[in-house]
Design a protein around this motif. Structure first.
Motif, PDB file in Angstrom:
ATOM      1  N   GLN A 193      27.464  34.051  44.059  1.00 38.66           N
ATOM      2  CA  GLN A 193      27.292  33.933  45.209  1.00 38.66           C
ATOM      3  C   GLN A 193      28.660  33.300  45.703  1.00 38.66           C
ATOM      4  O   GLN A 193      28.508  33.088  46.905  1.00 38.66           O
ATOM      5  N   SER A 194      29.489  32.937  44.744  1.00 45.24           N
ATOM      6  CA  SER A 194      30.589  32.184  45.131  1.00 45.24           C
ATOM      7  C   SER A 194      31.660  33.168  45.540  1.00 45.24           C
ATOM      8  O   SER A 194      32.195  34.176  44.330  1.00 45.24           O
ATOM      9  N   GLU A 195      32.415  33.509  46.406  1.00 42.39           N
ATOM     10  CA  GLU A 195      33.391  34.390  46.743  1.00 42.39           C
ATOM     11  C   GLU A 195      34.567  34.252  45.748  1.00 42.39           C
ATOM     12  O   GLU A 195      35.192  35.121  44.952  1.00 42.39           O
TER      13      GLU A 195
ATOM     14  N   ASN B 294      36.205  36.689  42.904  1.00 45.99           N
ATOM     15  CA  ASN B 294      37.406  37.316  42.948  1.00 45.99           C
ATOM     16  C   ASN B 294      38.239  36.668  41.516  1.00 45.99           C
ATOM     17  O   ASN B 294      39.044  37.549  41.113  1.00 45.99           O
ATOM     18  N   MET B 295      37.594  35.736  41.231  1.00 48.69           N
ATOM     19  CA  MET B 295      38.474  35.312  39.635  1.00 48.69           C
ATOM     20  C   MET B 295      38.139  36.066  38.223  1.00 48.69           C
ATOM     21  O   MET B 295      38.551  36.093  37.510  1.00 48.69           O
ATOM     22  N   PHE B 296      36.717  36.546  38.678  1.00 49.95           N
ATOM     23  CA  PHE B 296      36.332  37.152  37.578  1.00 49.95           C
ATOM     24  C   PHE B 296      36.867  38.729  37.264  1.00 49.95           C
ATOM     25  O   PHE B 296      36.805  39.235  38.278  1.00 49.95           O
ATOM     26  N   ASP B 297      37.559  38.760  36.343  1.00 47.94           N
ATOM     27  CA  ASP B 297      38.531  40.155  36.150  1.00 47.94           C
ATOM     28  C   ASP B 297      38.504  40.488  34.824  1.00 47.94           C
ATOM     29  O   ASP B 297      38.755  39.541  33.666  1.00 47.94           O
TER      30      ASP B 297
ATOM     31  N   ASP C  81      29.687  40.536  56.502  1.00 49.63           N
ATOM     32  CA  ASP C  81      30.076  39.986  54.868  1.00 49.63           C
ATOM     33  C   ASP C  81      28.869  39.591  54.264  1.00 49.63           C
ATOM     34  O   ASP C  81      28.543  39.805  53.071  1.00 49.63           O
ATOM     35  N   LYS C  82      28.284  38.649  55.018  1.00 49.97           N
ATOM     36  CA  LYS C  82      27.334  37.637  54.423  1.00 49.97           C
ATOM     37  C   LYS C  82      26.150  38.489  53.967  1.00 49.97           C
ATOM     38  O   LYS C  82      25.601  38.632  52.881  1.00 49.97           O
TER      39      LYS C  82
END
Length: 205
Positions: free
Chosen positions: A135-137, A141-144, A61-62
């Motif tokens: 870079q922050s998962e 995920n919050m970007f929608d 993943d990284k």
């Protein structure tokens, strides 16, 4: 006898891979035909090398996210371009869409309207992606982006950003930005109100 021999070889091969390197886990995924043999070996692996099996996926993943990050900076609009194509306050006043403009109550979702027909999600990502730390998962995920393309909501979009601060910055810098010759109207998204007279309540404030 004939059946047992290849099985032992299979065991040895797989165990050997695991002791030297982790990609054996990937082998398990790809060689699905050998499922029956492998189910036995995965049990063995779980008993012996339990700790080893888990770091593999996370390291993969990284690697993936690092590759994505390398491409990101040029993907988004620069502050200079945003300012260059944004209407001044005087110019905004000439447009009826900005006539009763109110930013709304701060929250992490913004509402964009007056979008041109050609606008696609990638255009909105190009503009609003700069407010997200990819870079922050969690932020990723919050970007929608929800762009409405049909019906009465056409030409409008809802964009979820990681936090209120990012949303406030996006609103301040992107409101009035001219995209495909139409200025975007950017406001904080209103949460669903039970009554329809929400606007009147706002004006009283």
């Amino acid at each position: 006898d004939v059946f047992e021999q290849p099985q032992h070889v299979g065991h040895k091969k797989i165990e050997f891979h695991i002791s030297t390197d982790i990609p054996a886990v990937l082998q398990i995924n790809s060689e699905k035909e050998e499922k029956n043999d492998l189910s036995a070996t995965t049990e063995e692996i779980n008993n012996t090398g339990f700790g080893r099996i888990f770091p593999a996926p996370s390291s993969n993943d990284k690697m993936e996210t690092e590759e994505e990050d390398d491409e990101i900076p040029s993907e988004f609009i620069s502050r200079k371009d945003l300012e260059k194509n944004r209407l001044s306050r005087e110019e905004m006043e000439k447009f009826s869409v900005f006539k009763n403009y109110e930013p709304g109550d701060p929250n992490c979702r913004i509402y964009v309207k007056n979008l041109a027909k050609q606008v696609q999600e990638k255009d909105l990502k190009f503009i609003f992606g700069r407010y997200v730390d990819f870079q922050s998962e969690v932020e990723r995920n919050m970007f929608d982006i929800r762009l409405m393309k049909e019906g009465r909501m056409k030409g409008q979009a809802f964009i979820g950003l990681p936090n209120e601060k990012a949303a406030a910055k996006a609103l301040k810098e992107a409101n009035g930005y001219v995209l495909f010759e139409k200025p975007m109207v950017v406001q904080f998204a209103r949460s669903a109100r039970p009554k329809q007279d929400g606007n009147e309540g706002k004006k009283k404030k």
